[in-house]
Design a protein around this motif. Structure first.
Motif, mmCIF file in Angstrom:
data_model
loop_
_atom_site.group_PDB
_atom_site.id
_atom_site.type_symbol
_atom_site.label_atom_id
_atom_site.label_comp_id
_atom_site.label_asym_id
_atom_site.label_seq_id
_atom_site.Cartn_x
_atom_site.Cartn_y
_atom_site.Cartn_z
ATOM 1 N N MET A 18 94.753 24.066 12.840
ATOM 2 C CA MET A 18 94.354 25.369 13.374
ATOM 3 C C MET A 18 93.211 25.219 14.376
ATOM 4 S SD MET A 18 94.956 27.800 9.986
ATOM 5 C CE MET A 18 93.390 28.518 10.159
ATOM 6 N N ALA A 19 92.257 24.347 14.087
ATOM 7 C CA ALA A 19 91.152 24.110 15.025
ATOM 8 C C ALA A 19 91.681 23.472 16.311
ATOM 9 C CB ALA A 19 90.102 23.220 14.378
ATOM 10 N N ALA A 20 92.612 22.533 16.174
ATOM 11 C CA ALA A 20 93.176 21.852 17.341
ATOM 12 C C ALA A 20 94.008 22.801 18.198
ATOM 13 C CB ALA A 20 94.020 20.660 16.903
ATOM 14 N N GLU A 21 94.674 23.770 17.575
ATOM 15 C CA GLU A 21 95.453 24.758 18.342
ATOM 16 C C GLU A 21 94.555 25.478 19.344
ATOM 17 O OE1 GLU A 21 97.329 27.322 15.447
ATOM 18 O OE2 GLU A 21 98.931 25.885 15.080
ATOM 19 N N ASP A 22 93.355 25.850 18.905
ATOM 20 C CA ASP A 22 92.415 26.525 19.799
ATOM 21 C C ASP A 22 92.008 25.620 20.955
ATOM 22 O OD1 ASP A 22 92.516 28.797 18.219
ATOM 23 O OD2 ASP A 22 90.644 28.350 17.148
ATOM 24 N N VAL A 23 91.765 24.339 20.653
ATOM 25 C CA VAL A 23 91.369 23.368 21.687
ATOM 26 C C VAL A 23 92.506 23.191 22.694
ATOM 27 C CG1 VAL A 23 90.786 20.951 22.138
ATOM 28 C CG2 VAL A 23 89.708 22.157 20.212
ATOM 29 N N LEU A 24 93.718 23.006 22.200
ATOM 30 C CA LEU A 24 94.872 22.795 23.082
ATOM 31 C C LEU A 24 95.122 24.016 23.971
ATOM 32 C CD1 LEU A 24 97.189 21.016 20.504
ATOM 33 C CD2 LEU A 24 96.114 19.956 22.497
ATOM 34 N N LYS A 25 94.953 25.185 23.403
ATOM 35 C CA LYS A 25 95.109 26.417 24.187
ATOM 36 C C LYS A 25 94.053 26.456 25.295
ATOM 37 C CE LYS A 25 95.798 31.340 23.410
ATOM 38 N NZ LYS A 25 95.836 32.408 22.397
ATOM 39 N N LYS A 26 92.822 26.108 24.958
ATOM 40 C CA LYS A 26 91.708 26.113 25.915
ATOM 41 C C LYS A 26 91.973 25.166 27.088
ATOM 42 C CE LYS A 26 86.911 24.622 26.300
ATOM 43 N NZ LYS A 26 85.847 23.885 25.611
#
Length: 102
Positions: free
Chosen positions: A22-30
């Protein structure tokens, strides 16, 4: 190019691997990267043949027992599995090396 496949791994494949995902999803979206994400336990991780495995640093010794082709799968070890800053710092160079991120 097909989506990069990232596998998040913990002991049981449920709690911390999903929190990391879930944390990585935010990074990848960014950073504007679309990826195929999944989470798993350690024993199932190698058979999934992901492009990248993200896991906690405390699992490093267990991963060293597996024969993982570093040309196919890059393992990223994290001190803090939910630190978006650490995830971004470690995943960006790997995505660049794999040609996913310019």
């Amino acid at each position: 190019m097909q989506k990069v496949k990232i596998l998040f791994v913990c002991g049981a494949g449920l709690g911390s691997s999903f929190a990391c995902q879930m944390a990585a999803e935010d990074v990848l979206k960014k950073i504007g990267v679309e990826a195929k994400l999944d989470h798993s336990d350690i024993s199932s991780a190698v058979s999934n043949k992901p492009d990248i495995i993200m896991t906690a640093l405390n699992f490093q010794k267990q991963f060293e027992k597996f024969s993982i082709d570093p040309k196919q799968t890059t393992i990223i070890y994290l001190k803090n599995i939910v630190s978006k800053q650490e995830i971004e710092e470690k995943i960006v160079p790997v995505l660049q090396e794999k040609g996913v991120l310019a």
